[in-house]
Design an enzyme around this catalytic site. Structure first.
Site, PDB file in Angstrom:
ATOM      1  N   ARG A   1      -5.903 -12.773   0.360  1.00 32.54           N
ATOM      2  CA  ARG A   1      -6.496 -11.614  -0.315  1.00 32.54           C
ATOM      3  C   ARG A   1      -7.846 -11.955  -0.961  1.00 32.54           C
ATOM      4  O   ARG A   1      -8.223 -13.111  -1.058  1.00 32.54           O
ATOM      5  CB  ARG A   1      -5.507 -11.118  -1.387  1.00 32.54           C
ATOM      6  CG  ARG A   1      -4.213 -10.543  -0.826  1.00 32.54           C
ATOM      7  CD  ARG A   1      -4.402  -9.152  -0.249  1.00 32.54           C
ATOM      8  NE  ARG A   1      -4.889  -8.216  -1.245  1.00 32.54           N
ATOM      9  CZ  ARG A   1      -5.275  -6.967  -0.968  1.00 32.54           C
ATOM     10  NH1 ARG A   1      -5.215  -6.504   0.268  1.00 32.54           N
ATOM     11  NH2 ARG A   1      -5.725  -6.175  -1.912  1.00 32.54           N
TER      12      ARG A   1
ATOM     13  N   ASP B   1     -12.962  -4.723   2.667  1.00 32.23           N
ATOM     14  CA  ASP B   1     -13.045  -5.133   1.263  1.00 32.23           C
ATOM     15  C   ASP B   1     -13.826  -6.422   0.977  1.00 32.23           C
ATOM     16  O   ASP B   1     -14.810  -6.412   0.279  1.00 32.23           O
ATOM     17  CB  ASP B   1     -11.641  -5.296   0.689  1.00 32.23           C
ATOM     18  CG  ASP B   1     -10.816  -4.019   0.798  1.00 32.23           C
ATOM     19  OD1 ASP B   1     -11.185  -3.123   1.573  1.00 32.23           O
ATOM     20  OD2 ASP B   1      -9.795  -3.915   0.104  1.00 32.23           O
TER      21      ASP B   1
ATOM     22  N   GLU C   1      -0.827  -6.265   9.579  1.00 36.14           N
ATOM     23  CA  GLU C   1      -2.069  -5.589   9.177  1.00 36.14           C
ATOM     24  C   GLU C   1      -3.267  -6.171   9.937  1.00 36.14           C
ATOM     25  O   GLU C   1      -4.157  -5.451  10.384  1.00 36.14           O
ATOM     26  CB  GLU C   1      -2.271  -5.763   7.669  1.00 36.14           C
ATOM     27  CG  GLU C   1      -3.535  -5.127   7.123  1.00 36.14           C
ATOM     28  CD  GLU C   1      -3.608  -5.154   5.597  1.00 36.14           C
ATOM     29  OE1 GLU C   1      -2.722  -5.757   4.950  1.00 36.14           O
ATOM     30  OE2 GLU C   1      -4.545  -4.557   5.047  1.00 36.14           O
TER      31      GLU C   1
ATOM     32  N   GLY D   1     -13.947  -0.080   3.808  1.00 36.96           N
ATOM     33  CA  GLY D   1     -12.677  -0.441   4.440  1.00 36.96           C
ATOM     34  C   GLY D   1     -12.604  -1.932   4.742  1.00 36.96           C
ATOM     35  O   GLY D   1     -11.599  -2.414   5.238  1.00 36.96           O
TER      36      GLY D   1
ATOM     37  N   TYR E   1       0.851  -1.205   0.000  1.00 36.51           N
ATOM     38  CA  TYR E   1       0.000   0.000   0.000  1.00 36.51           C
ATOM     39  C   TYR E   1       0.890   1.260   0.000  1.00 36.51           C
ATOM     40  O   TYR E   1       1.160   1.845   1.057  1.00 36.51           O
ATOM     41  CB  TYR E   1      -0.889   0.050   1.251  1.00 36.51           C
ATOM     42  CG  TYR E   1      -1.720  -1.189   1.507  1.00 36.51           C
ATOM     43  CD1 TYR E   1      -2.612  -1.663   0.556  1.00 36.51           C
ATOM     44  CD2 TYR E   1      -1.635  -1.858   2.724  1.00 36.51           C
ATOM     45  CE1 TYR E   1      -3.391  -2.793   0.800  1.00 36.51           C
ATOM     46  CE2 TYR E   1      -2.409  -2.982   2.981  1.00 36.51           C
ATOM     47  CZ  TYR E   1      -3.282  -3.448   2.016  1.00 36.51           C
ATOM     48  OH  TYR E   1      -4.049  -4.554   2.272  1.00 36.51           O
TER      49      TYR E   1
ATOM     50  N   GLN F   1     -14.148   6.522   2.572  1.00 38.00           N
ATOM     51  CA  GLN F   1     -13.841   5.498   3.584  1.00 38.00           C
ATOM     52  C   GLN F   1     -14.530   5.876   4.894  1.00 38.00           C
ATOM     53  O   GLN F   1     -15.022   6.998   5.034  1.00 38.00           O
ATOM     54  CB  GLN F   1     -12.312   5.366   3.774  1.00 38.00           C
ATOM     55  CG  GLN F   1     -11.817   4.038   3.255  1.00 38.00           C
ATOM     56  CD  GLN F   1     -10.345   3.774   3.402  1.00 38.00           C
ATOM     57  OE1 GLN F   1      -9.575   4.650   3.783  1.00 38.00           O
ATOM     58  NE2 GLN F   1      -9.950   2.556   3.082  1.00 38.00           N
TER      59      GLN F   1
HETATM   60  C1  DGY Z   1      -6.539  -2.609  -1.353  1.00 37.60           C
HETATM   61  O1  DGY Z   1      -5.792  -2.220  -2.240  1.00 37.60           O
HETATM   62  O2  DGY Z   1      -6.672  -3.787  -1.047  1.00 37.60           O
HETATM   63  C2  DGY Z   1      -7.272  -1.643  -0.554  1.00 37.60           C
HETATM   64  O3  DGY Z   1      -7.886  -2.223   0.531  1.00 37.60           O
HETATM   65  C3  DGY Z   1      -8.277  -0.888  -1.381  1.00 37.60           C
HETATM   66  O4  DGY Z   1      -8.604   0.240  -0.620  1.00 37.60           O
END
Ligand code: DGY
Length: 425
Positions: A192, A158, A390, A156, A27, A100
Site C-alpha cells: 500500500r 493512487d 486487485e 485512480g 473497499y 475518477q
Molecule cells: C483507497 O482507499 O485506497 C482508494 O484507492 C482511494 O480511492
C-alpha cells in the site's frame, strides 16, 4: 469450477443491492470507475442488473455535475477516510470530494450499442447526467486549457511514482487532524501507499473541505495540480462516445458543438503530455511543467484515445517491447527500469486488470493485434495462476492487495464473452 463461474460468483458476492463493491473489507463502498467496468462484466450474464450499476452510480452526482470517486451509502468504520473525514459534500449521498477517470460514457455506449428501443431509451435516460459530468471536467477541472487532477486518488492510480513530483512540492498541513489508517489492517502494508503519501492525500482533503468543496477553487488554489494521461485519454475517448450518443439522440447543434469543442481541445492538448526524452506520454506537474520520468500503464492509452503521431506511437511501442523483455506479465504500472519500481506495491509496479483491458482494446483498434494479444495474455495468465486479485506482480503473476476483486472478474467475463461471440461468428 470454471474461472467464468468463479468470476460470476465474485460479482454476486460483492453485490450490495443495486451496486457492487470492489471487494469486501478493504473497499466497502461504491467506487466510480470500478462500477463502470463492473457493469461491463455483469452485462455478460444479467443486462438488467448491469444497468442498475450505472444508474446507482449516477445517484451520487453532485449539483455541479461531478461524479465522485466513492459514494458512501452507509458509514463503514472499517474504511478510512470515510464520510466523516470528507465532511459535508453537496450531493444527495455523502461522498468523496474528487472524481475518477470518466470511463462511463464509453461503457454506456458499449452496453447500449444497438438501435433497439431499449438501448436508445437507456442512452436517453443517462445522457444529460454524463454530459454534465464531462462539462464539469472541462469547466472545473481544467487549468490553462489542460484537464488537470487535484488528487492522486482522482487519477485512480493512487501511489504511482508519477505523483511524487506534485507531492514533493507539498507540505503536510501542520494542523492535520490525527487519523488511523484502516487499509493496512486489511492487507499487507508493503502493498500500500506510504504514511507520508497518506498524510499528503489527507492534506488535500482538508484543503477541499476548507473551501466547502468549491471545485474551481480546489483546482486553482489546491496544494496539488498535475495532468494525468489516464484522465486525459479516457476523457478524450469518452467525449467521442458522448458525441456519438448525442448525434444518435438528435441533440441540438449547440450540444454537439460543445462536445466537438472538448474533443478538439483534448486532441490539441495531447502533446502537452508527450515526454520526448522518454518517448512516452507521461504525467506532468502543471505549475512547474516538470514531466514524470517513467513509462506507466497509461502511457500507451494514446491508442485507446486514437491520438499520437505515427512517430510517437512507434516510440510507445518500442518502450512496451523493452518492458516486455523485463516482465513475465505485461503491462506493469510502472517502468521496471525506474529506481522506484516495486512489483508488489499498488501502482508502483503491479499490472492492473482495467488498464490491460483499455490498453489491449486501443492497440487492437489501431492494428497492433499481436501486442494487444500479449497484453490480454499478461492478465489472463496471472488470473489463471492466482485468481481474481486487485492487481498482480508483473514478474511472477502473484496476486496483490485485494482478493475476490470485482473489476478483475468483470474484465475476465467481458473478454470471455467477446471470444465466444467471435467464435460464433
Ligand atoms: C483507497 O482507499 O485506497 C482508494 O484507492 C482511494 O480511492
Amino acid at each position: 469450477m470454471s474461472l467464468t463461474q468463479i468470476a460470476i460468483d465474485t460479482l454476486t458476492r460483492n453485490d450490495r443491492g443495486g451496486f457492487t463493491i470492489p471487494t469486501n473489507g478493504l473497499y466497502p463502498y461504491q467506487w466510480n470507475w470500478d462500477s463502470a467496468f463492473i457493469a461491463l462484466g455483469i452485462a455478460t450474464y444479467d443486462p438488467v442488473r448491469a444497468w442498475s450499476e450505472i444508474t446507482s452510480l449516477l445517484e451520487g452526482q453532485w449539483p455541479d455535475g461531478m461524479i465522485p470517486s466513492i459514494i458512501f451509502r452507509r458509514d463503514d468504520p472499517d474504511y478510512f477516510p470515510g464520510p466523516s473525514r470528507w465532511g459535508k459534500t453537496p450531493g444527495d449521498i455523502p461522498s468523496t470530494g474528487v472524481s475518477q477517470p470518466p470511463v462511463l460514457a464509453t461503457i454506456v455506449r458499449q452496453l447500449t450499442s444497438t438501435e433497439s428501443e431499449d438501448h436508445r431509451a437507456k442512452r436517453a435516460q443517462v445522457f444529460a447526467q454524463i454530459f454534465a459530468w464531462h462539462k464539469w471536467y472541462h469547466d472545473c477541472r481544467t487549468y490553462n486549457g489542460i484537464v488537470a487532477t487535484v488528487h492522486p486518488w482522482e487519477t485512480g492510480r493512487d501511489n504511482c511514482p508519477e505523483w511524487n513530483i506534485g507531492l514533493d512540492l507539498m507540505t503536510v498541513a501542520p494542523d492535520l487532524a490525527p487519523y488511523t489508517r484502516m487499509d493496512n489492517k486489511h492487507v499487507d502494508p508493503r502493498f500500500r501507499p506510504t504514511q507520508e503519501q497518506y498524510d499528503k492525500y489527507l492534506t488535500i482533503v482538508a484543503f477541499g473541505e476548507s473551501v466547502d468543496w468549491d471545485q474551481r477553487r480546489l483546482t486553482d488554489e489546491g496544494p496539488f495540480l498535475m495532468a494525468d494521461p489516464n484522465i486525459h485519454f479516457v476523457l478524450l475517448r469518452a467525449d467521442r462516445d458522448l458525441l456519438a450518443m448525442a448525434q444518435g439522440l438528435g441533440k441540438s447543434a449547440e450540444v454537439l458543438r460543445e462536445i466537438e469543442g472538448w474533443i478538439a481541445k483534448g486532441e490539441a492538448a495531447t502533446d502537452y503530455l508527450w515526454n520526448e526524452d522518454l518517448g512516452a506520454f507521461t504525467a506532468r506537474d502543471i505549475r512547474t511543467g516538470t514531466f514524470s520520468e517513467g513509462f506507466s500503464n497509461c502511457s500507451a492509452l494514446c491508442f485507446y484515445a486514437d491520438v499520437g503521431s505515427p512517430k510517437q506511437r512507434a516510440r510507445v511501442i518500442e518502450n512496451m517491447r523493452r518492458i516486455q523483455g523485463q516482465v513475465e506479465h505485461l503491462l506493469p504500472s510502472w517502468d521496471p527500469e525506474a529506481a522506484d519500481f516495486e512489483p508488489q506495491r499498488y501502482w508502483c509496479g503491479p499490472l492492473w486488470p482495467q488498464m490491460n483491458y483499455m490498453t489491449a482494446l486501443g492497440l487492437s483498434e489501431c492494428g497492433e493485434e499481436e501486442l494487444a494479444g500479449q497484453v490480454r495474455d499478461g492478465l489472463c495468465q496471472a488470473i489463471e495462476k492466482s485468481g481474481f486479485w486487485e492487481c498482480f506482480n508483473p514478474l511472477t503473476g502473484e496476486g496483490c492487495v485485494g482478493s475476490d476483486f470485482s473489476w478483475t472478474a468483470a474484465v475476465w467475463l467481458s473478454w470471455q464473452h467477446e471470444t465466444k461471440i467471435k467464435g460464433a461468428a
